[in-house]
Design an enzyme around this catalytic site. Structure first.
Site, short mmCIF file in Angstrom:
data_model
loop_
_atom_site.label_atom_id
_atom_site.label_comp_id
_atom_site.label_asym_id
_atom_site.label_seq_id
_atom_site.Cartn_x
_atom_site.Cartn_y
_atom_site.Cartn_z
N ASP B 25 12.15 -7.24 -2.92
CA ASP B 25 11.15 -6.60 -3.46
C ASP B 25 10.22 -6.40 -2.17
O ASP B 25 9.61 -7.20 -1.53
CB ASP B 25 10.36 -7.54 -4.29
N LYS B 87 3.60 0.37 3.30
CA LYS B 87 4.55 1.01 2.23
C LYS B 87 3.53 2.20 1.76
O LYS B 87 4.08 3.24 1.25
CB LYS B 87 4.50 -0.18 0.93
N GLU B 186 10.96 -0.68 -9.51
CA GLU B 186 10.36 -1.97 -9.55
C GLU B 186 10.04 -2.51 -11.03
O GLU B 186 10.52 -3.40 -11.72
CB GLU B 186 9.11 -2.33 -8.89
N ASP B 208 3.01 -2.58 -14.13
CA ASP B 208 3.28 -3.17 -12.92
C ASP B 208 2.09 -2.58 -11.91
O ASP B 208 2.00 -1.31 -11.34
CB ASP B 208 4.51 -2.52 -12.29
#
Lengths: 180, 627
Positions: B25, B87, B186, B208
């Protein structure tokens, strides 16, 4: 393993009768079975070339499923199997009353931005359009079963109009959402 | 049609040999690695026993980059050299990312094309390279723990990541020496983690909310097959924004002046711990020690915090509503799975529970659930499960389209189409004898090209000259199971295969990737020299920029014409040295100019002290009024 014969039509691929009414539970069942066998994930450790083949077959099954799963796409596909081209279908005349109705719906959609409570009106419009689409689906099913391809194509054209309208309604809804 | 012989699915060449595979992850704030061992998927901790690796990379130390807590420790001191939340910058262009970069105090390289690059002491660093550093640490941790080199890895990405962001993630993994089995969304990974435990049927919503991204996915689980029905979200919304909201609130409350970059970072860190406190307490105190000369603290209640994040939470619920509609569900959602550290905020849980009319599932640690699910999928893909009991059918999150006449978008593959998918589109020429055709691929839901994300431009060449409209060029778009796009083209009437060169708009070309790979294999000594050179160059640049500004402000007032000319001469010399390759000349030039300007710096200091002591003069007041 043996791959299924992709020269079959989409109905045959999923072992379903060639007709407008579809048993969606069965369609889903057969779709998942095929993907269990063909999906690239099943070949993740295989050589690159086999992976590419799996991607192609899996994509084909997805395409077939998407076509049969959506009423409009399924109807158009049935006409295609019956030998009608896209151009022939589009050339099918639509009655004037339907077109006037379309224009009215469109006007309502376009004036939504000026309303105090556009959401309620939009919901109402979406319900109305969806009901119309279902009515034309029934019209298609009857005409197609009776072998009247022209009338069936005409119902398809109407569904296309309405689906486009529904898409525009969604576009407006997301614009309204973004505005908040 | 000739069929290719393919091995039985799930069968590895050597039976009963367990292969080593991990799920990673790669998060905005934290990254984790997990693996299936003895039939159970667990996260792999580091030597100190902690599973979470802060996604922070520091480049201030010449000898080597630092990752994780070691990098975090250097953040306040070296804000521009410490990359956090990279990210957020993956696969993004400079214009697109400039706002985020300014907020994070990064310096971006001047470059009109390609992905953003940060200017650090060791030179320009792309988000891909920084992410690769994080992945390298996790890769090493996995090899050390599992005892051997890995057979493959599944890397997770936000479902809402576009093509460029996915490609950037895959590139980073390649750079880190990982064999990527699959990029996995994800939320899908989270659903897998839960789904295997319950092994039931039904519809699952995965909410999420991570550090920097928000995803919502609706899936249907049906006898081991996960079908993603719809997905949505926002790649620039997450817990970081909660922290920023608190930090901005603090500054607003104090009517405080702008903080120095390092101090703002520190305030954000304190805001984050305040947020975490408020998950269990009704109020908390944020210390201002070291941030303001007078120190002190400020109180924040949970109610106040909730009103600060209310608009952000609402934004996520809007995306949920759209996703639910896209899923075209006949009935309601059976389960709601919460993923990401930000779902620890009680208000988020309540709002989501209320929206879906379901108590959210929290059995698996929301920080670990994605890595755990990815590990399970990796275990399947590598062939460790003879039955291959689980299959994921995912979708593309954003529509793919083409630019047509008048800057309009024609959608080729609509969003939420199940992947892999292949669509063909026919083109023709519009001029007699035309031999090339330009194609521009965009991604997004908007109707105008200018509102959409530019993915790639390419030219079809080698079309045989024909009259306008006679050529029939079939362009095939294929999105593979990773969500990555491949394009092929063919002229149908003659059968000529046209060469297609896809130049990613914000990605890295294959050449750049292999260049970087080679660079990382090259001799350490060369690397060190290059880093030193970059470091000295940055130092020289900073000195020059500072001096230029000072001269413009006070040069005429505080320096004689001769002194001025001397400084300008030395500055020119240093600029020349910067263009050369000799490190020692550069170093000497910087030192010389530094010495020569010391006197000037002292005079400026005197001047500002005098001004401060004299208070605000009438003249200065006049200036302010007239400004």
């Amino acid at each position: 393993m043996a791959f299924p014969d992709f020269k079959q039509n989409y109905f045959e691929l999923f072992s379903l009768p060639v007709q407008f009414a579809v048993d969606s539970a069965l369609l889903g069942e057969h779709y998942r079975q095929l993907q269990q066998e063909l999906h690239p994930d099943r070949y993740a450790s295989a050589p690159a070339q086999q992976q590419r083949v799996a991607v192609q077959y899996s994509a084909l099954v997805n395409q077939a499923y998407a076509t049969l799963n959506k009423p409009l796409a399924r109807a158009l596909y049935l006409l295609e199997l019956a030998g009608m081209s896209q151009e022939q279908i589009s050339a099918e005349p639509v009655d004037g009353g339907f077109l006037i109705e379309q224009m009215e719906l469109r006007e309502k959609l376009e004036s939504l931005h000026d309303l105090v409570d556009p959401d309620t009106v939009l919901d109402h419009l979406v319900t109305e359009i969806s009901a119309d689409i279902r009515a034309h689906q029934a019209e298609f099913a009857t005409s197609y079963a009776a072998g009247d391809l022209d009338a069936a194509a005409s119902a398809c054209v109407k569904m296309q109009y309405l689906e486009k309208l529904l898409l525009e309604a969604e576009q407006i809804e997301s614009e309204l959402m973004d505005k908040v | 049609m000739a069929l290719l012989q393919i091995a039985e699915p799930g069968q590895s060449p050597v039976p009963h040999q367990v292969k080593l595979a991990v799920g990673i992850d790669l998060g905005t704030t934290n990254s984790l690695v997990a693996s299936v061992r003895g039939g159970r998927a667990t996260v792999l901790p580091d030597e100190q026993g902690s599973a979470m690796l802060p996604s922070v990379v520091n480049y201030s130390q010449a000898e080597a980059s630092r990752v994780g807590r070691a990098a975090q420790a250097l953040a306040a001191e070296h804000p521009a050299d410490t990359l956090v939340s990279v990210k957020r910058f993956m696969g993004r262009g400079r214009d697109d990312a400039a706002g985020d970069a300014a907020r994070a105090y990064y310096h971006l390289a001047d470059d009109d094309t390609g992905m953003v690059r940060f200017i650090t002491s060791v030179g320009e660093i792309s988000p891909v390279e920084a992410s690769a550093e994080i992945l390298k640490v996790l890769h090493r941790r996995a090899v050390d723990t599992l005892g051997n080199e890995l057979d493959g890895a599944v890397i997770t990405v936000p479902a809402y990541f576009d093509e460029a962001q996915r490609q950037a993630t895959k590139d980073a993994a390649t750079l880190a020496g990982l064999k990527v089995l699959r990029l996995l969304n994800e939320p899908t990974a989270a659903a897998v983690a839960y789904g295997l435990d319950s092994a039931e049927q039904g519809v699952i919503a995965v909410y999420d909310l991570g550090g920097g991204t928000f995803d919502i996915s609706i899936l249907r689980l049906h006898r081991g097959v996960f079908e993603v029905l719809a997905t949505g979200g926002d790649t620039a919304l997450g817990g970081d924004d909660f922290d920023a909201a608190i930090a901005d609130w603090v500054l607003q409350q104090l009517a405080a002046p702008e903080l120095a970059p390092g101090n703002y970072r520190q305030l954000q860190t304190r805001a984050r711990s305040a947020k975490e406190q408020l998950s269990t307490n009704d109020s908390t105190s944020i210390s201002l020690q070291g941030l303001l000369p007078e120190g002190g603290a400020i109180d924040l209640t949970r109610a106040e915090f909730e009103s600060l994040i209310q608009p952000l939470v609402k934004q996520t619920l809007r995306a949920c509503r759209r996703c639910l509609r896209d899923a075209e569900l006949a009935d309601t959602v059976d389960n709601v799975v919460m993923v990401g550290g930000s779902t620890r905020v009680p208000m988020v849980r309540e709002a989501v529970g209320e929206f879906f009319q379901r108590e959210p599932l929290l059995d698996i640690d929301p920080d670990q659930v994605v890595a755990v699910g990815a590990a399970i999928q990796a275990d399947i893909l590598v062939g460790n499960r003879p039955e291959g009991d689980l299959l994921l059918l995912d979708v593309i999150p954003l529509s793919l389209g083409l630019e047509t006449m008048g800057g309009l978008v024609e959608k080729i593959i609509p969003r939420n189409t199940t992947i892999p998918v292949t669509r063909a589109q026919e083109f023709t020429t519009f001029k007699d004898g035309q031999t090339a055709l330009a194609v521009h691929i965009v991604q997004g839901e908007r109707e105008l090209v200018s509102d959409s994300r530019s993915l790639a431009r390419f030219e079809l060449r080698g079309i045989p000259p024909m009259v306008a409209g006679a050529a029939r060029i079939l362009v095939t778009f294929q999105v593979d199971a990773d969500g990555l796009l491949n394009v092929a083209a063919r002229e149908e009437t003659t059968g000529v295969e046209s060469s297609v060169t896809v130049k990613p708009s914000f990605g890295l070309s294959d050449g750049e990737i292999s260049g970087m790979l080679q660079a990382s294999f090259s001799h350490a000594e060369e690397d060190k020299q290059a880093r030193q050179r970059a470091e000295h160059r940055l130092e020289a640049q900073q000195l020059l920029e500072g001096l230029e500004a000072a001269l413009a402000a006070d040069g005429d007032e505080l320096l004689s014409p001769d002194e001025c000319a001397e400084l300008h001469g030395l500055m020119q010399q240093l600029r020349l040295a910067m263009e050369g390759q000799d490190v020692s000349t550069l170093k000497a030039g910087t030192e010389q100019l530094g010495k020569a300007s010391e006197d000037f710096a002292a005079r400026r200091m005197d001047k500002s002290i005098r001004q401060a002591l004299a208070g605000v003069s009438l003249d200065a007041l006049d200036d302010e009024v007239s400004e």
